[in-house]
Scaffold this motif. Structure first.
Motif, PDB file in Angstrom:
ATOM      1  N   ALA A   1       7.148   1.352  -0.684  1.00 20.89           N
ATOM      2  CA  ALA A   1       5.855   0.697  -0.504  1.00 20.89           C
ATOM      3  C   ALA A   1       5.721   0.246   0.943  1.00 20.89           C
ATOM      4  CB  ALA A   1       5.718  -0.505  -1.442  1.00 20.89           C
ATOM      5  N   ARG A   2       4.572   0.534   1.520  1.00 20.88           N
ATOM      6  CA  ARG A   2       4.312   0.030   2.874  1.00 20.88           C
ATOM      7  C   ARG A   2       3.805  -1.401   2.739  1.00 20.88           C
ATOM      8  NH1 ARG A   2       4.118   1.547   7.936  1.00 20.88           N
ATOM      9  NH2 ARG A   2       4.695   3.683   7.374  1.00 20.88           N
ATOM     10  N   ILE A   3       4.502  -2.305   3.440  1.00 26.38           N
ATOM     11  CA  ILE A   3       4.263  -3.742   3.260  1.00 26.38           C
ATOM     12  C   ILE A   3       3.475  -4.299   4.431  1.00 26.38           C
ATOM     13  CG2 ILE A   3       5.361  -5.992   2.920  1.00 26.38           C
ATOM     14  CD1 ILE A   3       5.815  -4.035   0.654  1.00 26.38           C
ATOM     15  N   SER A   4       2.515  -5.118   4.119  1.00 25.60           N
ATOM     16  CA  SER A   4       1.852  -5.984   5.095  1.00 25.60           C
ATOM     17  C   SER A   4       2.164  -7.424   4.703  1.00 25.60           C
ATOM     18  CB  SER A   4       0.337  -5.760   5.114  1.00 25.60           C
ATOM     19  OG  SER A   4       0.025  -4.453   5.548  1.00 25.60           O
ATOM     20  N   ALA A   5       2.580  -8.240   5.665  1.00 29.55           N
ATOM     21  CA  ALA A   5       2.981  -9.616   5.364  1.00 29.55           C
ATOM     22  C   ALA A   5       2.454 -10.559   6.453  1.00 29.55           C
ATOM     23  CB  ALA A   5       4.496  -9.728   5.263  1.00 29.55           C
ATOM     24  N   LYS A   6       2.266 -11.803   6.086  1.00 31.88           N
ATOM     25  CA  LYS A   6       1.777 -12.812   7.021  1.00 31.88           C
ATOM     26  C   LYS A   6       2.906 -13.251   7.954  1.00 31.88           C
ATOM     27  CE  LYS A   6      -1.885 -14.789   4.122  1.00 31.88           C
ATOM     28  NZ  LYS A   6      -2.386 -16.026   3.452  1.00 31.88           N
ATOM     29  N   ASP A   7       2.566 -13.405   9.222  1.00 29.21           N
ATOM     30  CA  ASP A   7       3.532 -13.982  10.154  1.00 29.21           C
ATOM     31  C   ASP A   7       3.398 -15.493  10.146  1.00 29.21           C
ATOM     32  OD1 ASP A   7       1.170 -14.455  11.488  1.00 29.21           O
ATOM     33  OD2 ASP A   7       1.566 -13.045  13.118  1.00 29.21           O
ATOM     34  N   LYS A   8       4.114 -16.168  11.048  1.00 30.41           N
ATOM     35  CA  LYS A   8       4.086 -17.638  11.065  1.00 30.41           C
ATOM     36  C   LYS A   8       2.713 -18.178  11.405  1.00 30.41           C
ATOM     37  CE  LYS A   8       8.971 -18.114  12.246  1.00 30.41           C
ATOM     38  NZ  LYS A   8       9.955 -18.614  13.242  1.00 30.41           N
ATOM     39  N   ALA A   9       1.906 -17.386  12.069  1.00 31.35           N
ATOM     40  CA  ALA A   9       0.545 -17.821  12.404  1.00 31.35           C
ATOM     41  C   ALA A   9      -0.438 -17.509  11.287  1.00 31.35           C
ATOM     42  CB  ALA A   9       0.087 -17.174  13.708  1.00 31.35           C
TER      43      ALA A   9
ATOM     44  N   GLY B   1       6.063  -2.102   7.835  1.00 26.14           N
ATOM     45  CA  GLY B   1       6.698  -0.817   7.629  1.00 26.14           C
ATOM     46  C   GLY B   1       6.952  -0.519   6.158  1.00 26.14           C
ATOM     47  N   MET B   2       7.790   0.476   5.936  1.00 27.89           N
ATOM     48  CA  MET B   2       8.085   0.938   4.578  1.00 27.89           C
ATOM     49  C   MET B   2       9.314   0.216   4.049  1.00 27.89           C
ATOM     50  SD  MET B   2       6.624   3.128   2.494  1.00 27.89           S
ATOM     51  CE  MET B   2       5.873   4.397   3.508  1.00 27.89           C
ATOM     52  N   HIS B   3       9.173  -0.321   2.846  1.00 31.44           N
ATOM     53  CA  HIS B   3      10.283  -0.971   2.154  1.00 31.44           C
ATOM     54  C   HIS B   3      10.543  -0.239   0.842  1.00 31.44           C
ATOM     55  CE1 HIS B   3      10.487  -4.942   4.451  1.00 31.44           C
ATOM     56  NE2 HIS B   3       9.522  -4.244   5.050  1.00 31.44           N
ATOM     57  N   TYR B   4      11.774  -0.366   0.344  1.00 30.21           N
ATOM     58  CA  TYR B   4      12.199   0.362  -0.844  1.00 30.21           C
ATOM     59  C   TYR B   4      12.779  -0.608  -1.864  1.00 30.21           C
ATOM     60  CZ  TYR B   4      11.689   4.295   2.335  1.00 30.21           C
ATOM     61  OH  TYR B   4      11.186   5.199   3.219  1.00 30.21           O
ATOM     62  N   TYR B   5      12.348  -0.430  -3.123  1.00 27.45           N
ATOM     63  CA  TYR B   5      12.769  -1.333  -4.201  1.00 27.45           C
ATOM     64  C   TYR B   5      13.256  -0.508  -5.386  1.00 27.45           C
ATOM     65  CZ  TYR B   5      10.150  -4.748  -1.473  1.00 27.45           C
ATOM     66  OH  TYR B   5       9.690  -5.553  -0.446  1.00 27.45           O
ATOM     67  N   ARG B   6      14.346  -1.014  -5.983  1.00 24.97           N
ATOM     68  CA  ARG B   6      14.912  -0.346  -7.158  1.00 24.97           C
ATOM     69  C   ARG B   6      14.648  -1.209  -8.380  1.00 24.97           C
ATOM     70  NH1 ARG B   6      20.800   0.832  -6.235  1.00 24.97           N
ATOM     71  NH2 ARG B   6      19.926   2.494  -4.919  1.00 24.97           N
ATOM     72  N   VAL B   7      14.219  -0.547  -9.461  1.00 28.58           N
ATOM     73  CA  VAL B   7      13.835  -1.243 -10.682  1.00 28.58           C
ATOM     74  C   VAL B   7      14.512  -0.578 -11.875  1.00 28.58           C
ATOM     75  CG1 VAL B   7      11.901  -1.928 -12.161  1.00 28.58           C
ATOM     76  CG2 VAL B   7      11.611  -1.856  -9.675  1.00 28.58           C
ATOM     77  N   GLY B   8      15.037  -1.386 -12.798  1.00 32.86           N
ATOM     78  CA  GLY B   8      15.542  -0.870 -14.065  1.00 32.86           C
ATOM     79  C   GLY B   8      14.444  -0.935 -15.112  1.00 32.86           C
TER      80      GLY B   8
ATOM     81  N   SER C   1       0.861  -1.179   0.000  1.00 31.36           N
ATOM     82  CA  SER C   1       0.000   0.000   0.000  1.00 31.36           C
ATOM     83  C   SER C   1       0.898   1.229   0.000  1.00 31.36           C
ATOM     84  CB  SER C   1      -0.919   0.006   1.230  1.00 31.36           C
ATOM     85  OG  SER C   1      -0.149   0.036   2.422  1.00 31.36           O
ATOM     86  N   ASN C   2       0.320   2.362  -0.408  1.00 38.19           N
ATOM     87  CA  ASN C   2       1.084   3.619  -0.470  1.00 38.19           C
ATOM     88  C   ASN C   2       2.351   3.452  -1.311  1.00 38.19           C
ATOM     89  OD1 ASN C   2      -0.815   4.701   1.321  1.00 38.19           O
ATOM     90  ND2 ASN C   2       0.411   4.173   3.112  1.00 38.19           N
ATOM     91  N   VAL C   3       2.188   2.885  -2.501  1.00 32.36           N
ATOM     92  CA  VAL C   3       3.322   2.713  -3.406  1.00 32.36           C
ATOM     93  C   VAL C   3       3.591   4.037  -4.108  1.00 32.36           C
ATOM     94  CG1 VAL C   3       4.235   1.377  -5.341  1.00 32.36           C
ATOM     95  CG2 VAL C   3       2.666   0.308  -3.720  1.00 32.36           C
ATOM     96  N   VAL C   4       4.830   4.517  -3.992  1.00 29.44           N
ATOM     97  CA  VAL C   4       5.157   5.820  -4.562  1.00 29.44           C
ATOM     98  C   VAL C   4       6.633   5.851  -4.939  1.00 29.44           C
ATOM     99  CG1 VAL C   4       5.681   6.825  -2.303  1.00 29.44           C
ATOM    100  CG2 VAL C   4       5.031   8.314  -4.182  1.00 29.44           C
ATOM    101  N   THR C   5       6.944   6.557  -6.013  1.00 33.59           N
ATOM    102  CA  THR C   5       8.332   6.714  -6.458  1.00 33.59           C
ATOM    103  C   THR C   5       9.027   7.765  -5.595  1.00 33.59           C
ATOM    104  OG1 THR C   5       7.792   6.122  -8.736  1.00 33.59           O
ATOM    105  CG2 THR C   5       9.803   7.376  -8.388  1.00 33.59           C
ATOM    106  N   VAL C   6      10.224   7.430  -5.124  1.00 37.03           N
ATOM    107  CA  VAL C   6      11.000   8.373  -4.324  1.00 37.03           C
ATOM    108  C   VAL C   6      12.252   8.852  -5.058  1.00 37.03           C
ATOM    109  CG1 VAL C   6      10.157   7.478  -2.138  1.00 37.03           C
ATOM    110  CG2 VAL C   6      12.206   6.471  -3.155  1.00 37.03           C
TER     111      VAL C   6
END
Length: 429
Positions: free
Chosen positions: A180-188, A195-202, A159-164
């Motif tokens: 991008a703010r990430i939501s992920a499943k835990d072991k349960a 939180g916010m994660h950052y990805y670089r793309v060519g 969510s909240n995916v935006v170019t920085v």
């Protein structure tokens, strides 16, 4: 003797009864001049000519003829010079417009835009985070090489995916960093905010500079774009099934032919997770003096009542606004109540002796206001940069400032080496 006397008397009588001299009259200038003119007539004609000269109406045949010739010459000069002047004006206008026209037609001089590559990278990262084992084909519209994923589909969402950040690595080739703010499943199996994660793309681009590419629009052939016509070096996306036109639904009209080269985008690899951008502190602001929130201060009173009316709809907003400022309360009102928590202004710190007095009309002051707004039992902090002015012995809000004013000696943000990166990635499960 009698005869001689008779003749003499006759001669004398003839001499005495000589006819009076004819009265000189003005004759037409076109009539034949008389052979003899008495001296009195000549004098009278000279007097008439002087009268004509004094009145400005003396005209002769020679002068009229000269004037006619002069007018004729001027008319012919205008007739001959008219087309020449027109041709000269057209030539000057054409020469002055030629560079502008050429500049508009040529696309090579346009600065490439990062809007297209950035939007493509955002969609790609969102699809990548949601994909998993068995749904790898969801990535084909963005990355044409086959991949095998091991994670469960839907184990992450963005969510909240935006170019920085976006920079052109080469002509038609961009490096885009997406947050991008990430939501992920835990072991349960429960979704948790990561939180916010950052990805670089060519991102490789085929298109005009407006799309982030390098194709000159003036040289691109009109009509449906093809790999051969739009780009001499086809990108991977051009050979993939996803890059082809999507099939038309049954019964729908065919899409109109595209004019000019189509913009094509293709990722050159899977996304790479990277660090967050470096944190920074803002430069000094122009509001160096903290005035507090005294209820007796006219500035505080005006700002407090203005924001209460603006945010909660309570009170008469126009009472605290200068003439000419068009502002209305937010509807529906987002908050139930407000509380002023701080006021800073751009006046010298020692200018506090007459804080409770209102200066003369026309005095201006810039303020940065902090306010706590309450809704649903929760308090939320807000800040407003305002310009105030005095009129009729009171302070009024003259304008909403677009941003807080910076100190004149500030040039940009200051790196905060000790501070943590914003929303650092967390891999806790």
């Amino acid at each position: 003797m009698k005869r001689g006397l008779r003749l003499a008397n006759k001669k004398q009588k003839t001499t005495e009864q000589a006819p009076p001299k004819p009265k000189a009259t003005r004759t037409s200038r076109y009539a034949t001049a008389p052979q003899a003119v008495p001296a009195e007539a000549v004098a009278e004609e000279e007097t008439d000519e002087l009268d004509e000269a004094s009145t400005g109406w003396q005209q002769t045949t020679v002068k009229m003829a000269g004037l006619t010739k002069l007018v004729t010459v001027v008319v012919w000069i205008m007739v001959v010079a008219g087309p020449l002047l027109g041709f000269f004006a057209v030539a000057v206008a054409s020469s002055s417009q030629a560079p502008t026209t050429t500049g508009k037609q040529g696309g090579t001089g346009s600065a490439p835009s990062a809007t297209g590559p950035s939007g493509f990278a955002e969609l790609y990262v969102a699809a990548y985070l949601a994909a998993g084992e068995g749904t790898e084909e969801d990535l084909l519209p963005y990355y044409s090489e086959p991949v095998t994923l091991a994670n469960e589909p839907g184990s992450r969402s963005a969510s909240n995916v935006v170019t920085v950040a976006a920079q052109q690595a080469e002509k038609g080739y961009w490096s885009v960093t997406v947050a991008a703010r990430i939501s992920a499943k835990d072991k349960a199996g429960k979704m948790k905010d990561r939180g916010m994660h950052y990805y670089r793309v060519g991102v490789q681009v085929s298109g005009t500079p407006e799309a982030g590419g390098t194709i000159d629009p003036s040289k691109a052939a009109e009509g449906p774009a093809s790999p051969a016509a739009s780009d001499p070096a086809p990108s991977p996306a051009q050979s993939s099934p996803a890059a082809q036109a999507s099939p038309q639904p049954s019964g729908s009209a065919p899409a109109p032919a595209h004019r000019g080269p189509a913009a094509l985008y293709a990722a050159t690899s899977l996304p790479a997770e990277v660090n967050a951008p470096a944190a920074a502190e803002h430069g000094d602001l122009a509001y160096g003096s903290d005035r507090g929130v005294s209820a007796d201060n006219p500035v505080t009173d005006t700002v407090s009542r203005f924001l209460a009316a603006y945010l909660t709809g309570q009170g008469e907003l126009n009472r605290y606004v200068s003439p000419g400022l068009q502002v209305a309360a937010i509807t529906p009102a987002p908050y139930e109540s407000t509380l002023l928590t701080g006021v800073r202004d751009d006046q010298p710190a020692d200018n506090d002796d007459d804080a409770d007095a209102v200066p003369e009309d026309g005095t201006q002051r810039h303020v940065l206001v902090s306010v706590s707004a309450t809704t649903g039992g929760q308090d939320y902090l807000l800040s407003y940069a305002l310009t105030l002015t005095t009129r009729d012995g009171r302070w009024e809000v003259a304008s909403f400032d677009t941003a807080p004013a910076l100190s004149p000696d500030q040039t940009g943000p200051v790196a905060d080496k000790a501070g943590p990166a914003p929303d650092a990635s967390s891999d806790e499960s």
